[in-house]
Design a protein around this motif. Sequence first.
Motif, PDB file in Angstrom:
ATOM      1  N   GLY A  34      -3.602   3.717  -3.791  1.00  0.00           N
ATOM      2  CA  GLY A  34      -3.206   3.829  -2.393  1.00  0.00           C
ATOM      3  C   GLY A  34      -3.128   2.476  -1.718  1.00  0.00           C
ATOM      4  N   TYR A  35      -3.020   2.527  -0.408  1.00  0.00           N
ATOM      5  CA  TYR A  35      -2.877   1.307   0.381  1.00  0.00           C
ATOM      6  C   TYR A  35      -4.202   0.561   0.523  1.00  0.00           C
ATOM      7  CZ  TYR A  35       1.889   2.375   1.830  1.00  0.00           C
ATOM      8  OH  TYR A  35       3.235   2.608   1.831  1.00  0.00           O
ATOM      9  N   ASP A  36      -4.091  -0.723   0.820  1.00  0.00           N
ATOM     10  CA  ASP A  36      -5.263  -1.531   1.136  1.00  0.00           C
ATOM     11  C   ASP A  36      -5.897  -1.015   2.431  1.00  0.00           C
ATOM     12  OD1 ASP A  36      -4.022  -3.354   3.490  1.00  0.00           O
ATOM     13  OD2 ASP A  36      -2.546  -3.059   1.895  1.00  0.00           O
ATOM     14  N   GLU A  37      -7.112  -1.467   2.698  1.00  0.00           N
ATOM     15  CA  GLU A  37      -7.862  -0.931   3.835  1.00  0.00           C
ATOM     16  C   GLU A  37      -7.172  -1.196   5.171  1.00  0.00           C
ATOM     17  OE1 GLU A  37     -11.930  -2.074   3.889  1.00  0.00           O
ATOM     18  OE2 GLU A  37     -12.362  -1.300   1.884  1.00  0.00           O
ATOM     19  N   GLU A  87      -8.006   3.317  -6.278  1.00  0.00           N
ATOM     20  CA  GLU A  87      -7.516   1.945  -6.420  1.00  0.00           C
ATOM     21  C   GLU A  87      -6.638   1.642  -5.217  1.00  0.00           C
ATOM     22  OE1 GLU A  87      -5.926   0.582 -10.244  1.00  0.00           O
ATOM     23  OE2 GLU A  87      -6.507   2.536 -11.082  1.00  0.00           O
ATOM     24  N   ARG A  88      -6.473   0.348  -4.917  1.00  0.00           N
ATOM     25  CA  ARG A  88      -5.663  -0.043  -3.765  1.00  0.00           C
ATOM     26  C   ARG A  88      -4.695  -1.166  -4.146  1.00  0.00           C
ATOM     27  NH1 ARG A  88      -7.715   1.759   1.222  1.00  0.00           N
ATOM     28  NH2 ARG A  88      -9.836   2.616   1.176  1.00  0.00           N
ATOM     29  N   ILE A  89      -3.540  -1.185  -3.483  1.00  0.00           N
ATOM     30  CA  ILE A  89      -2.601  -2.290  -3.681  1.00  0.00           C
ATOM     31  C   ILE A  89      -3.137  -3.529  -2.979  1.00  0.00           C
ATOM     32  CG2 ILE A  89      -0.629  -0.734  -3.897  1.00  0.00           C
ATOM     33  CD1 ILE A  89       0.152  -1.516  -1.009  1.00  0.00           C
ATOM     34  N   PRO A  90      -2.617  -4.738  -3.298  1.00  0.00           N
ATOM     35  CA  PRO A  90      -3.106  -5.964  -2.657  1.00  0.00           C
ATOM     36  C   PRO A  90      -2.888  -5.944  -1.145  1.00  0.00           C
ATOM     37  CG  PRO A  90      -1.762  -6.482  -4.585  1.00  0.00           C
ATOM     38  CD  PRO A  90      -1.597  -5.012  -4.321  1.00  0.00           C
ATOM     39  N   ASP A  91      -3.801  -6.548  -0.430  1.00  0.00           N
ATOM     40  CA  ASP A  91      -3.713  -6.660   1.022  1.00  0.00           C
ATOM     41  C   ASP A  91      -2.875  -7.887   1.358  1.00  0.00           C
ATOM     42  OD1 ASP A  91      -3.984  -6.703   3.728  1.00  0.00           O
ATOM     43  OD2 ASP A  91      -6.158  -6.913   3.764  1.00  0.00           O
ATOM     44  N   ARG A  92      -1.649  -7.667   1.837  1.00  0.00           N
ATOM     45  CA  ARG A  92      -0.764  -8.771   2.224  1.00  0.00           C
ATOM     46  C   ARG A  92      -0.251  -8.500   3.634  1.00  0.00           C
ATOM     47  NH1 ARG A  92       1.631  -7.965  -3.203  1.00  0.00           N
ATOM     48  NH2 ARG A  92       0.623  -9.450  -4.606  1.00  0.00           N
ATOM     49  N   PRO A  93      -0.974  -8.948   4.628  1.00  0.00           N
ATOM     50  CA  PRO A  93      -0.574  -8.681   6.014  1.00  0.00           C
ATOM     51  C   PRO A  93       0.793  -9.289   6.326  1.00  0.00           C
ATOM     52  CG  PRO A  93      -2.825  -9.525   5.897  1.00  0.00           C
ATOM     53  CD  PRO A  93      -2.213  -9.724   4.541  1.00  0.00           C
ATOM     54  N   GLY A  94       1.529  -8.600   7.194  1.00  0.00           N
ATOM     55  CA  GLY A  94       2.755  -9.174   7.719  1.00  0.00           C
ATOM     56  C   GLY A  94       3.967  -9.084   6.831  1.00  0.00           C
ATOM     57  N   ILE A  95       3.974  -8.174   5.862  1.00  0.00           N
ATOM     58  CA  ILE A  95       5.148  -8.049   5.007  1.00  0.00           C
ATOM     59  C   ILE A  95       5.946  -6.811   5.387  1.00  0.00           C
ATOM     60  CG2 ILE A  95       4.059  -9.249   3.085  1.00  0.00           C
ATOM     61  CD1 ILE A  95       3.683  -6.552   1.695  1.00  0.00           C
ATOM     62  N   HIS A  96       7.213  -6.810   4.993  1.00  0.00           N
ATOM     63  CA  HIS A  96       8.095  -5.682   5.276  1.00  0.00           C
ATOM     64  C   HIS A  96       7.566  -4.444   4.562  1.00  0.00           C
ATOM     65  CE1 HIS A  96      11.788  -3.256   5.489  1.00  0.00           C
ATOM     66  NE2 HIS A  96      12.209  -4.084   6.412  1.00  0.00           N
ATOM     67  N   VAL A  97       7.805  -3.278   5.148  1.00  0.00           N
ATOM     68  CA  VAL A  97       7.298  -2.040   4.569  1.00  0.00           C
ATOM     69  C   VAL A  97       7.849  -1.817   3.159  1.00  0.00           C
ATOM     70  CG1 VAL A  97       9.119  -0.604   5.587  1.00  0.00           C
ATOM     71  CG2 VAL A  97       6.902   0.408   5.029  1.00  0.00           C
ATOM     72  N   LEU A  98       9.067  -2.277   2.869  1.00  0.00           N
ATOM     73  CA  LEU A  98       9.608  -2.118   1.525  1.00  0.00           C
ATOM     74  C   LEU A  98       8.886  -3.001   0.521  1.00  0.00           C
ATOM     75  CD1 LEU A  98      13.459  -1.738   2.029  1.00  0.00           C
ATOM     76  CD2 LEU A  98      11.707   0.022   1.815  1.00  0.00           C
ATOM     77  N   ASP A  99       8.440  -4.178   0.960  1.00  0.00           N
ATOM     78  CA  ASP A  99       7.649  -5.027   0.067  1.00  0.00           C
ATOM     79  C   ASP A  99       6.284  -4.403  -0.197  1.00  0.00           C
ATOM     80  OD1 ASP A  99       9.517  -7.100  -0.369  1.00  0.00           O
ATOM     81  OD2 ASP A  99       9.058  -7.942   1.595  1.00  0.00           O
ATOM     82  N   GLY A 156       6.864  -1.850  -2.719  1.00  0.00           N
ATOM     83  CA  GLY A 156       7.061  -2.515  -4.002  1.00  0.00           C
ATOM     84  C   GLY A 156       5.769  -2.958  -4.646  1.00  0.00           C
ATOM     85  N   SER A 157       4.742  -3.197  -3.824  1.00  0.00           N
ATOM     86  CA  SER A 157       3.446  -3.633  -4.356  1.00  0.00           C
ATOM     87  C   SER A 157       2.769  -2.571  -5.211  1.00  0.00           C
ATOM     88  CB  SER A 157       2.501  -4.011  -3.201  1.00  0.00           C
ATOM     89  OG  SER A 157       3.013  -5.070  -2.432  1.00  0.00           O
ATOM     90  N   PHE A 158       3.196  -1.319  -5.079  1.00  0.00           N
ATOM     91  CA  PHE A 158       2.558  -0.251  -5.843  1.00  0.00           C
ATOM     92  C   PHE A 158       2.772  -0.392  -7.345  1.00  0.00           C
ATOM     93  CE2 PHE A 158       1.973   1.790  -1.804  1.00  0.00           C
ATOM     94  CZ  PHE A 158       0.894   2.649  -1.991  1.00  0.00           C
ATOM     95  N   CYS A 159       3.736  -1.201  -7.755  1.00  0.00           N
ATOM     96  CA  CYS A 159       3.939  -1.379  -9.194  1.00  0.00           C
ATOM     97  C   CYS A 159       2.918  -2.356  -9.788  1.00  0.00           C
ATOM     98  CB  CYS A 159       5.361  -1.858  -9.488  1.00  0.00           C
ATOM     99  SG  CYS A 159       5.731  -3.537  -8.932  1.00  0.00           S
ATOM    100  N   GLU A 160       2.246  -3.157  -8.954  1.00  0.00           N
ATOM    101  CA  GLU A 160       1.371  -4.205  -9.469  1.00  0.00           C
ATOM    102  C   GLU A 160       0.137  -3.675 -10.203  1.00  0.00           C
ATOM    103  OE1 GLU A 160       0.679  -7.398  -6.707  1.00  0.00           O
ATOM    104  OE2 GLU A 160       2.711  -7.236  -5.894  1.00  0.00           O
ATOM    105  N   PRO A 161      -0.545  -2.619  -9.715  1.00  0.00           N
ATOM    106  CA  PRO A 161      -1.670  -2.091 -10.506  1.00  0.00           C
ATOM    107  C   PRO A 161      -1.239  -1.555 -11.874  1.00  0.00           C
ATOM    108  CG  PRO A 161      -1.805  -1.334  -8.236  1.00  0.00           C
ATOM    109  CD  PRO A 161      -0.463  -1.967  -8.392  1.00  0.00           C
ATOM    110  N   LEU A 162       0.061  -1.322 -12.042  1.00  0.00           N
ATOM    111  CA  LEU A 162       0.570  -0.827 -13.327  1.00  0.00           C
ATOM    112  C   LEU A 162       0.990  -1.974 -14.241  1.00  0.00           C
ATOM    113  CD1 LEU A 162       2.753   2.125 -11.979  1.00  0.00           C
ATOM    114  CD2 LEU A 162       0.345   2.154 -12.660  1.00  0.00           C
TER     115      LEU A 162
END
Length: 281
Positions: free
Chosen positions: A33-36, A49-61, A64-70
């Motif tokens: 899921g999403y970061d906190e 599990e959570r995707i990386p916390d990257r403040p200030g990015i576009h919702v599509l990015d 896209g982060s959901f592929c990183e834990p995989l």
Amino acid sequence: LKSQGKFEALLQMQVAARANLLSAFVPAVRRIGYDESRSKDLHGLFVNERIPDRPGIHVLDAIGSFCEPLGLRQDEVVWNLPVPDAAREWARAQWSDDGTPTLLISPCSSHVRRNWRSERYAAVADHAASRGWRIVLCGGRSQLERDTTDAILAAMRAPAQASSVLDLVGKDTLKQLPALLERADLVMTPDSGPMHIANAMGSKVLGLHAASNPKRSGPYSDLRYCVDRYDDAALRYIGKPASELKWGTKIEHDGGMDLVTVEDAITAFERYLSDRGAGRH
């Protein structure tokens, strides 16, 4: 893939309470899921599990982060929307390829407080028509979209010029819409589905933003022709600059879109004309 009756991974890309609850009925070993900072409605209770916390990015990015834990990483974004040949043939039949540039206006969002005033659309359309542009209006079959379009047409001076305005509201299908947006030189719309479809089809977008932040949810590929009054809305309705708000905060208030002026939109239109003339389209 399923392992012992469970999916190996569930990508929980929605944080609303109903989506979180429904996800509990999907058996999965990894629940990503999403970061906190982007969680709400008890989202954290339904993921492990959570995707990386990257403040200030576009919702599509963020998606896209959901592929990183995989073990993957998004390094480019490519849209290949399946547009049937028949849809493109229909779109080509709506106006001739005579060299006249086309401003397509999709005036309505499903969030009514993101919508702009009809007379302001009309003023921008008149300006574009005075610059030799064809005006096309498109939208769905709802009464709101029909009423909004009728109000735009009634407020325009351009309809007196017989071929300057084409009303296609309620006449296209969902499969024809991408082909229609693809034919436009510039699409003017609030934060809406057609905004993102137009972007995916390679058209430039004159986005109208006050209720939402274009840096988060504007046309992904190109923000140059967007009007951004989100910070003004934050100051007026919340009393803080946008930089102090939680990323993704919506500011949907009655009259909020009035912060976007006709002059703002005409300036964005003229910026597009300047870039087009300089070959930077």
